[in-house]
Write a protein that holds these residues in place. Structure first.
Motif, mmCIF file in Angstrom:
data_model
loop_
_atom_site.group_PDB
_atom_site.id
_atom_site.type_symbol
_atom_site.label_atom_id
_atom_site.label_comp_id
_atom_site.label_asym_id
_atom_site.label_seq_id
_atom_site.Cartn_x
_atom_site.Cartn_y
_atom_site.Cartn_z
ATOM 1 N N TRP B 277 0.853 -1.187 0.000
ATOM 2 C CA TRP B 277 0.000 0.000 0.000
ATOM 3 C C TRP B 277 0.885 1.232 0.000
ATOM 4 O O TRP B 277 2.074 1.144 0.309
ATOM 5 C CB TRP B 277 -0.876 0.031 1.265
ATOM 6 N N GLN B 278 0.269 2.361 -0.280
ATOM 7 C CA GLN B 278 1.042 3.607 -0.167
ATOM 8 C C GLN B 278 1.511 3.823 1.268
ATOM 9 O O GLN B 278 2.485 4.519 1.499
ATOM 10 C CB GLN B 278 0.198 4.789 -0.645
ATOM 11 N N GLU B 279 0.797 3.246 2.222
ATOM 12 C CA GLU B 279 1.177 3.401 3.628
ATOM 13 C C GLU B 279 2.164 2.345 4.107
ATOM 14 O O GLU B 279 2.585 2.390 5.268
ATOM 15 C CB GLU B 279 -0.072 3.314 4.509
ATOM 16 N N SER B 280 2.486 1.372 3.261
ATOM 17 C CA SER B 280 3.386 0.296 3.701
ATOM 18 C C SER B 280 4.754 0.866 4.049
ATOM 19 O O SER B 280 5.210 1.826 3.436
ATOM 20 C CB SER B 280 3.564 -0.748 2.593
ATOM 21 N N ILE B 281 5.401 0.208 5.000
ATOM 22 C CA ILE B 281 6.731 0.689 5.396
ATOM 23 C C ILE B 281 7.828 -0.054 4.648
ATOM 24 O O ILE B 281 9.006 0.147 4.914
ATOM 25 C CB ILE B 281 6.946 0.555 6.924
ATOM 26 N N TYR B 282 7.441 -0.916 3.720
ATOM 27 C CA TYR B 282 8.438 -1.681 2.965
ATOM 28 C C TYR B 282 8.533 -1.131 1.533
ATOM 29 O O TYR B 282 7.535 -0.743 0.954
ATOM 30 C CB TYR B 282 8.032 -3.155 2.897
ATOM 31 N N PRO B 283 9.735 -1.179 0.973
ATOM 32 C CA PRO B 283 9.863 -0.750 -0.429
ATOM 33 C C PRO B 283 9.358 -1.840 -1.358
ATOM 34 O O PRO B 283 9.469 -3.026 -1.049
ATOM 35 C CB PRO B 283 11.370 -0.571 -0.591
ATOM 36 N N VAL B 284 8.806 -1.441 -2.478
ATOM 37 C CA VAL B 284 8.260 -2.416 -3.418
ATOM 38 C C VAL B 284 8.817 -2.205 -4.826
ATOM 39 O O VAL B 284 9.199 -3.160 -5.497
ATOM 40 C CB VAL B 284 6.709 -2.331 -3.432
ATOM 41 N N ILE B 285 8.838 -0.951 -5.260
ATOM 42 C CA ILE B 285 9.157 -0.723 -6.677
ATOM 43 C C ILE B 285 10.363 0.189 -6.886
ATOM 44 O O ILE B 285 10.633 0.581 -8.005
ATOM 45 C CB ILE B 285 7.939 -0.148 -7.433
ATOM 46 N N SER B 286 11.057 0.537 -5.832
ATOM 47 C CA SER B 286 12.196 1.434 -6.048
ATOM 48 C C SER B 286 13.403 0.648 -6.571
ATOM 49 O O SER B 286 13.415 -0.577 -6.562
ATOM 50 C CB SER B 286 12.531 2.196 -4.759
ATOM 51 N N ARG B 287 14.411 1.388 -6.999
ATOM 52 C CA ARG B 287 15.543 0.794 -7.717
ATOM 53 C C ARG B 287 16.324 -0.200 -6.861
ATOM 54 O O ARG B 287 17.033 -1.056 -7.382
ATOM 55 C CB ARG B 287 16.457 1.933 -8.174
ATOM 56 N N ASP B 288 16.225 -0.085 -5.561
ATOM 57 C CA ASP B 288 16.974 -0.992 -4.687
ATOM 58 C C ASP B 288 16.358 -2.378 -4.616
ATOM 59 O O ASP B 288 16.945 -3.290 -4.032
ATOM 60 C CB ASP B 288 17.088 -0.386 -3.278
ATOM 61 N N ILE B 289 15.169 -2.531 -5.174
ATOM 62 C CA ILE B 289 14.534 -3.854 -5.208
ATOM 63 C C ILE B 289 14.944 -4.545 -6.507
ATOM 64 O O ILE B 289 14.760 -3.999 -7.589
ATOM 65 C CB ILE B 289 12.991 -3.718 -5.159
ATOM 66 N N PRO B 290 15.492 -5.762 -6.412
ATOM 67 C CA PRO B 290 15.966 -6.425 -7.642
ATOM 68 C C PRO B 290 14.829 -6.686 -8.630
ATOM 69 O O PRO B 290 13.669 -6.892 -8.235
ATOM 70 C CB PRO B 290 16.546 -7.743 -7.127
ATOM 71 N N GLN B 291 15.179 -6.674 -9.898
ATOM 72 C CA GLN B 291 14.203 -7.007 -10.950
ATOM 73 C C GLN B 291 13.656 -8.420 -10.705
ATOM 74 O O GLN B 291 14.409 -9.329 -10.375
ATOM 75 C CB GLN B 291 14.877 -6.977 -12.317
ATOM 76 N N ILE B 357 15.853 0.831 -26.329
ATOM 77 C CA ILE B 357 14.870 1.097 -25.264
ATOM 78 C C ILE B 357 15.461 2.061 -24.243
ATOM 79 O O ILE B 357 16.570 1.881 -23.764
ATOM 80 C CB ILE B 357 14.460 -0.220 -24.564
ATOM 81 N N ARG B 358 14.656 3.079 -23.931
ATOM 82 C CA ARG B 358 15.040 4.006 -22.854
ATOM 83 C C ARG B 358 14.444 3.426 -21.566
ATOM 84 O O ARG B 358 13.244 3.526 -21.318
ATOM 85 C CB ARG B 358 14.465 5.389 -23.125
ATOM 86 N N HIS B 359 15.308 2.813 -20.777
ATOM 87 C CA HIS B 359 14.794 2.087 -19.608
ATOM 88 C C HIS B 359 14.467 3.011 -18.438
ATOM 89 O O HIS B 359 15.205 3.972 -18.165
ATOM 90 C CB HIS B 359 15.821 1.048 -19.145
ATOM 91 N N CYS B 360 13.405 2.685 -17.768
ATOM 92 C CA CYS B 360 13.048 3.355 -16.512
ATOM 93 C C CYS B 360 14.174 3.098 -15.499
ATOM 94 O O CYS B 360 14.719 1.996 -15.441
ATOM 95 C CB CYS B 360 11.737 2.765 -15.996
ATOM 96 N N VAL B 361 14.521 4.114 -14.707
ATOM 97 C CA VAL B 361 15.549 3.923 -13.685
ATOM 98 C C VAL B 361 14.926 3.816 -12.279
ATOM 99 O O VAL B 361 15.631 3.922 -11.271
ATOM 100 C CB VAL B 361 16.630 5.032 -13.717
ATOM 101 N N ALA B 362 13.631 3.575 -12.246
ATOM 102 C CA ALA B 362 12.918 3.297 -10.988
ATOM 103 C C ALA B 362 13.205 4.340 -9.904
ATOM 104 O O ALA B 362 13.442 4.003 -8.752
ATOM 105 C CB ALA B 362 13.265 1.894 -10.490
ATOM 106 N N CYS B 363 13.159 5.599 -10.296
ATOM 107 C CA CYS B 363 13.436 6.668 -9.326
ATOM 108 C C CYS B 363 12.160 7.106 -8.629
ATOM 109 O O CYS B 363 12.204 7.750 -7.590
ATOM 110 C CB CYS B 363 14.053 7.857 -10.038
#
Lengths: 175, 663
Positions: B277-291, B357-363
């Motif tokens: 959720w937007q309120e979750s305290i865990y990261p889900v989609i940022s760059r530090d999460i492996p593909q 492809i111009r890849h998203c950098v998950a920022c």
């Protein structure tokens, strides 16, 4: 030029204590403003308690992102107690939280509180100081209880402004 | 018999051979989708504040529709109540009245114009809604954890039934507008997810209680929408496979899987599998999460239901979804941010042009902007959200206007500018003093927690330069003499920044080193390292060194460390800094450098010693070099990227693109 640690720390300390005493003074100045605005019929205690409620509500909201149920019920309760004690410490008091003998209870003790001496300067009755503090903490729990779907209560067992030497609050899980 | 909307034959394309599972048809409900690709509904804040569709949104969607090469293309979720309690974004499309149908039809037509399947999403934002009004609606009155969200009040039983009807009515309008598939949003804190979660649903009527009760509103919506859709229009739902709300007593993963089963029982034709959720305290989609980190959740979903499962969430390259589909762990590959960064991404995969492809950098800049009521912007795609504006496309220059352009610096600003200018017909020469292109990204991408993905940007730019016929002069430092020799028509100064000197006593010490040398391993540092500069380069270097076990202290003039990092990502760095024991003294200066320690001076004059055997300079300034010679020679010139004002990769790319259009 080498750092003179004693000088740096004493300067910082003086600034900190000045800021802390301003917390109480600012509150009592605004209390006077509110009483004057409310007119002659108002009971000052009602004003103080209402202010405590509003502040408690806001402090409770601030706590929501910082509390975490994953620490378990006992850990959660102790953390909450520490957060409440932390408010006092920020104001210039000496307070701490510790587990009680029974599960589901935490005691918050405050052995030094800046509010009574500030209250004296503004002519505020000591009982108002004690009741305001109790109301503040009770209101903090309102949002916390709803948010975490629990029923916590806090009771004031002793109060410095009542001449009892320390503040003692019991934070516990009600049935 | 299943319905086919558009015939597609991928057999002759290289991508269909390389990724055969992605370009196989799939049946969803009674509809045949020619491939396994979906542009998932994403808010863009491009519509007007009354919910009417704009030209910008139509063009934005048309571009993505082209990219899915016949697959599913979903427009953003629409809010459905006149009171606007369900509106979560200021530019969110509305659908609470028939008056919105003509605008919505423009989107459906734009998608159909690219022979793609048009998807329509119903999205009441619930707990994260009420963006334009004072309070919102929710299954129960649970206080907000984050102050940016409005207070929520419990819906009456009658209001819940009205909300169900709003979904059904809006689905009917979507069908009237010409959409081919309907989706219900039940994720990340939006209203349906509020009903499903034990965290936010404390009701005691038929819409609360155990997991079945909490699913009742969802069930009624699915059944009602199915009824208006009939057999030929599939109805899907996006649901959390794991809310990541265990710290606030949210649903267990098993309960989440129950929501999947109940949605399937209610008639859903597919489920889009999400988490957090937007309120979750865990990261889900940022760059530090492996593909591919979350594919196990899609697999678990597949084990629990028979209907197709779709997933986005850190699947930026085709290999992983292709394999997951082949392994029976996933049915469709969804994309949001990857196609914000490059709307043609799957098309390029199909055509065997992956290096374009111009890849998203998950920022997560796109999300940060949406949450702050700003229109969609992409960190690395300057054209994003300007698809409707002709001025943003490279226009061919007339023969007489063609220029010889010297670009000084082969970093992201220079390369971006180079290919855009070359596409327009200019003769472009990129001079780079190093033997490699990429500029400071070469070093920045060595920082931990996923920053290696930043290199996808210069790699893409280099390829685009090659295609546009840009000439490279590697290992060539541009001097005044070289400019006088070449005398180009235009000079673009994209040299990157200069690194600030420490003016304090001892600033010339041999223990003072440059951040680029540290990241590239050219210099060794001691055990107690001070980083001078508390912006992103300093933080990246601090984490890089902390990972090596160094004791790192950041000192910088900004009031908060990482103020130049967007808030949707900054919180990750703050956590990593804390975990790594990195201390930051902000709003501070270095007053003195002594043997083994430095003296830090706070903004208000306090002084404190910090142990230090190496100082790493990451503080940057504009680069003034070469300006005077081009001015003297009367050459048209531009300064872009960090050479103009030290900022970030995004600014470099956007500067380069815009100047490439202007030359």
């Amino acid at each position: 030029m080498p750092v003179n640690a004693e000088k740096e720390i004493s300067n910082l300390w003086r600034t900190l204590h000045g800021a802390q005493s301003e917390i109480c003074n600012t509150f009592y100045r605004w209390r006077d403003v509110a009483i004057e605005f409310a007119g002659p019929g108002v009971e000052p205690l009602d004003v103080a308690l209402k202010a405590s409620e509003m502040m408690g509500k806001d402090i409770g909201k601030n706590l929501l992102p910082r509390l975490n149920w994953l620490k378990g019920e006992e850990g959660f309760l102790l953390n909450l107690g520490k957060a409440i004690a932390g408010i006092w410490n920020t104001e210039g008091g000496i307070a701490f939280a510790e587990k009680g003998e029974n599960p589901g209870e935490v005691f918050i003790k405050c052995t030094r509180c800046p509010w009574p001496s500030a209250a004296k300067q503004f002519g505020v009755p000591m009982e108002e100081v004690a009741l305001s503090r109790e109301r503040l903490f009770q209101t903090i729990l309102e949002d916390v209880n709803v948010f975490f779907n629990i029923n916590l209560k806090i009771e004031m067992l002793k109060a410095i402004p009542r001449g009892e030497g320390l503040y003692l609050f019991k934070l516990y899980k009600a049935n | 018999m299943a319905k086919v909307l558009f015939e597609w034959d991928y057999s002759s394309y290289p991508g269909a051979k390389a990724y055969p599972n992605l370009f196989q048809p799939i049946q969803i409900g009674n509809l045949i989708v020619p491939n396994r690709i979906k542009y998932a509904a994403t808010e863009d804040n491009l519509n007007d504040h009354n919910g009417f569709i704009t030209d910008a949104d139509v063009a934005y969607m048309g571009s993505r529709a082209k990219g899915v090469v016949g697959g599913l293309c979903f427009m953003q979720g629409v809010y459905m109540d006149e009171k606007r309690q369900g509106q979560g974004y200021v530019g969110q499309a509305a659908c609470w009245d028939d008056k919105y149908v003509p605008g919505l039809k423009r989107i459906a037509d734009a998608i159909h114009g690219e022979r793609a399947i048009a998807g329509f999403q119903l999205m009441d934002c619930g707990r994260v809604g009420a963006v334009e009004v004072d309070s919102g609606h929710a299954p129960s009155t649970v206080p907000q954890r984050l102050r940016i969200f409005k207070p929520m009040f419990e819906m009456t039983n009658q209001e819940v039934k009205e909300m169900v009807k709003q979904h059904v009515d809006s689905a009917r309008r979507g069908i009237e507008a010409g959409f081919d598939i309907i989706e219900i949003s039940g994720i990340v804190g939006y209203l349906i997810s509020n009903f499903l979660s034990s965290y936010t649903n404390r009701r005691t009527d038929e819409y609360g209680g155990d997991i079945r009760g909490r699913c009742q509103a969802m069930v009624e919506i699915i059944q009602g929408v199915k009824e208006v859709c009939g057999p030929d229009i599939p109805v899907g739902i996006r649901l959390c496979s794991d809310e990541l709300l265990d710290d606030v007593k949210g649903n267990t993963p098993d309960e989440s899987m129950m929501t999947y089963k109940i949605a399937e029982e209610a008639g859903a034709d597919y489920i889009s599998c999400t988490l957090g959720w937007q309120e979750s305290i865990y990261p889900v989609i940022s760059r530090d999460i492996p593909q591919g980190n979350w594919l196990h959740l899609a697999k678990r979903a597949k084990e629990n239901v028979k209907i197709p499962i779709q997933m986005a969430y850190r699947l930026f390259t085709p290999d992983k979804p292709n394999k997951a589909i082949g392994d029976g762990e996933l049915d469709m590959w969804e994309m949001c941010r990857s196609m914000i960064a490059d709307p043609q991404m799957p098309k390029k995969v199909l055509e065997g042009r992956e290096d374009e492809i111009r890849h998203c950098v998950a920022c997560n800049l796109c999300l940060a902007r949406l949450f702050r009521d700003a229109p969609m912007t992409c960190y690395i795609n300057p054209l994003c959200a300007h698809e409707h504006d002709e001025r943003y496309y490279p226009q061919q220059v007339q023969e007489s206007d063609k220029k010889e352009v010297m670009i000084v610096g082969g970093g992201p600003a220079g390369l971006e500018c180079a290919y855009v200018a070359a596409k327009r017909g200019h003769e472009v020469h990129v001079y780079e003093k190093r033997d490699e292109l990429g500029g400071t990204i070469l070093e920045a991408s060595r920082a931990p927690y996923g920053d290696e993905e930043l290199m996808t940007c210069p790699r893409y730019q280099k390829r685009m330069c090659e295609l546009a016929g840009v000439n490279f002069h590697l290992g060539t430092e541009v001097t005044d003499e070289l400019i006088q020799d070449v005398l180009p028509d235009t000079v673009v100064i994209a040299t990157g920044p200069v690194y600030s000197e420490i003016k304090a006593k001892g600033g010339d010490s041999k223990n003072v080193v440059n951040v680029l040398d540290v990241l590239s391993g050219k210099v060794t540092v001691g055990e107690n390292v001070v980083i001078w500069g508390n912006r992103k380069p300093g933080i990246g270097a601090a984490l890089f060194l902390a990972k090596q076990g160094k004791k790192v202290t950041i000192i910088g003039k900004e009031k908060s460390a990482g103020f130049d990092i967007n808030p949707s990502f900054k919180w990750r760095y703050m956590i990593y800094m804390k975990q790594s024991g990195v201390t930051a003294y902000n709003d501070c200066d270095i007053e003195e450098i002594n043997d083994g320690e430095i003296i830090v001076k706070t903004y208000d004059g306090y002084r404190l010693p910090v142990k230090c055997d190496t100082i790493v300079i990451s503080e940057r300034e504009a680069n003034e070099s070469l300006k005077s010679i081009v001015q003297e020679e009367g050459i048209e010139f531009f300064v872009i990227g960090d050479a103009l004002v030290p900022r970030n990769l995004s600014s470099a790319v956007h500067d380069g693109y815009r100047i490439g259009l202007r030359i």
